[in-house]
Design an enzyme around this catalytic site. Structure first.
Site, PDB file in Angstrom:
ATOM      1  N   CYS A  78       0.843  -1.195   0.000  1.00 43.43           N
ATOM      2  CA  CYS A  78       0.000   0.000   0.000  1.00 43.43           C
ATOM      3  C   CYS A  78       0.882   1.250   0.000  1.00 43.43           C
ATOM      4  O   CYS A  78       1.796   1.378   0.821  1.00 43.43           O
ATOM      5  CB  CYS A  78      -0.897   0.026   1.220  1.00 43.43           C
ATOM      6  SG  CYS A  78      -1.767   1.591   1.402  1.00 43.43           S
ATOM      7  N   VAL A  79       0.586   2.168  -0.890  1.00 48.29           N
ATOM      8  CA  VAL A  79       1.407   3.367  -1.037  1.00 48.29           C
ATOM      9  C   VAL A  79       1.360   4.247   0.222  1.00 48.29           C
ATOM     10  O   VAL A  79       2.403   4.669   0.738  1.00 48.29           O
ATOM     11  CB  VAL A  79       1.027   4.166  -2.314  1.00 48.29           C
ATOM     12  CG1 VAL A  79      -0.444   4.547  -2.330  1.00 48.29           C
ATOM     13  CG2 VAL A  79       1.886   5.408  -2.450  1.00 48.29           C
TER      14      VAL A  79
END
Lengths: 130, 130
Positions: A78-79
């Protein structure tokens, strides 16, 4: 059956990543498909290529990489979760003025929506964490 | 392609502060909304504290993200189910909870019995616990 996997805890402190790896391997060996392994919360630390475990221990980051190579598994972090925890791609490092990037290249960086999309496509979503 | 629509339930079981799970769970709900599935959000065990009225986490250097729950109906999340038993166990009633008005002014925050919750859970395609 198509499996979508979520790993919510970092390596070494917690067994979640090891269990997810064992599960994914067993699923693939039993003829199932693992469409995606997504790393969220502290799970993003599983993508840290600077991890250097002792030689008599398992290498959690590398076992994911080898697994992904062998079975063409899609690994994604997840960024948002990774940026604040200092897990940076080369592009993010450049953008935020950091002198090093540390994401193992086999992991792609994606929004958490990518995980939800996986749970829509898959027959089962399996979550590893507390 | 309604046959492809999945019923996704997010189950919040942890207090809003102390760990990051509650905050990052809300990020998942918001990010997942773009896929237009049938989404419900549940507050169970210590998760009911997430909807507690009058939070002041500023003293902990934390942001009060309970306000963001108010945006959920705009993301087509029409039900925020609160497990009544968990609420009672913690000495709370519906009056202790924030209101999340839908477009028609009704409250999306809905008390549910443990029995009804378990049958609702049974109808889901994906249950994600945070």
């Amino acid at each position: 059956m198509k499996f979508n996997i979520l790993v919510n805890e970092g390596p070494y402190t917690h067994q979640a990543s090891d269990s997810a790896y064992q599960f994914a391997k067993a699923a693939v060996n039993a003829g199932h498909e693992v469409i995606r392994v997504f790393f969220y919360h502290d799970g993003v630390y599983n993508a840290n290529r600077l991890s250097a475990p002792s030689v008599d221990d398992r290498d959690v980051v590398n076992q994911w990489v080898r697994f992904a190579d062998e079975y063409e598994i899609d690994l994604a972090v997840c960024v948002t979760a990774s940026l604040k925890r200092g897990i940076l791609s080369d592009q993010s490092a450049l953008r935020y003025g950091k002198n090093v990037d540390n994401i193992e290249k086999k992991f792609q960086v994606a929004g958490v929506g990518y995980f939800i999309e996986g749970s829509i496509i898959a027959d089962r979503t399996i979550v590893f964490g507390d | 392609m309604d046959s492809l629509k999945k019923r996704i339930m997010y189950v919040n079981r942890r207090a809003p502060y102390g760990t990051v799970y509650a905050l990052e769970a809300l990020d998942v709900v918001l990010a997942g909304a773009v896929f237009e599935q049938e989404v419900s959000v549940v507050f169970l065990d210590d998760g009911v504290y997430q909807l507690r009225r009058g939070q002041n986490p500023a003293v902990l250097n934390m942001k009060d993200f309970s306000k963001t729950f108010g945006a959920l109906p705009d993301f087509d999340v029409m039900y925020l189910y609160v497990d009544e038993e968990s609420l009672v166990q913690r000495g709370m009633t519906a009056r202790d909870l924030i209101e999340v008005p839908r477009e028609d002014d009704t409250d999306a925050v809905t008390l549910i019995s443990s029995t009804d919750l378990s049958s609702l859970m049974d109808q889901q395609d994906v249950v994600l616990q945070f």
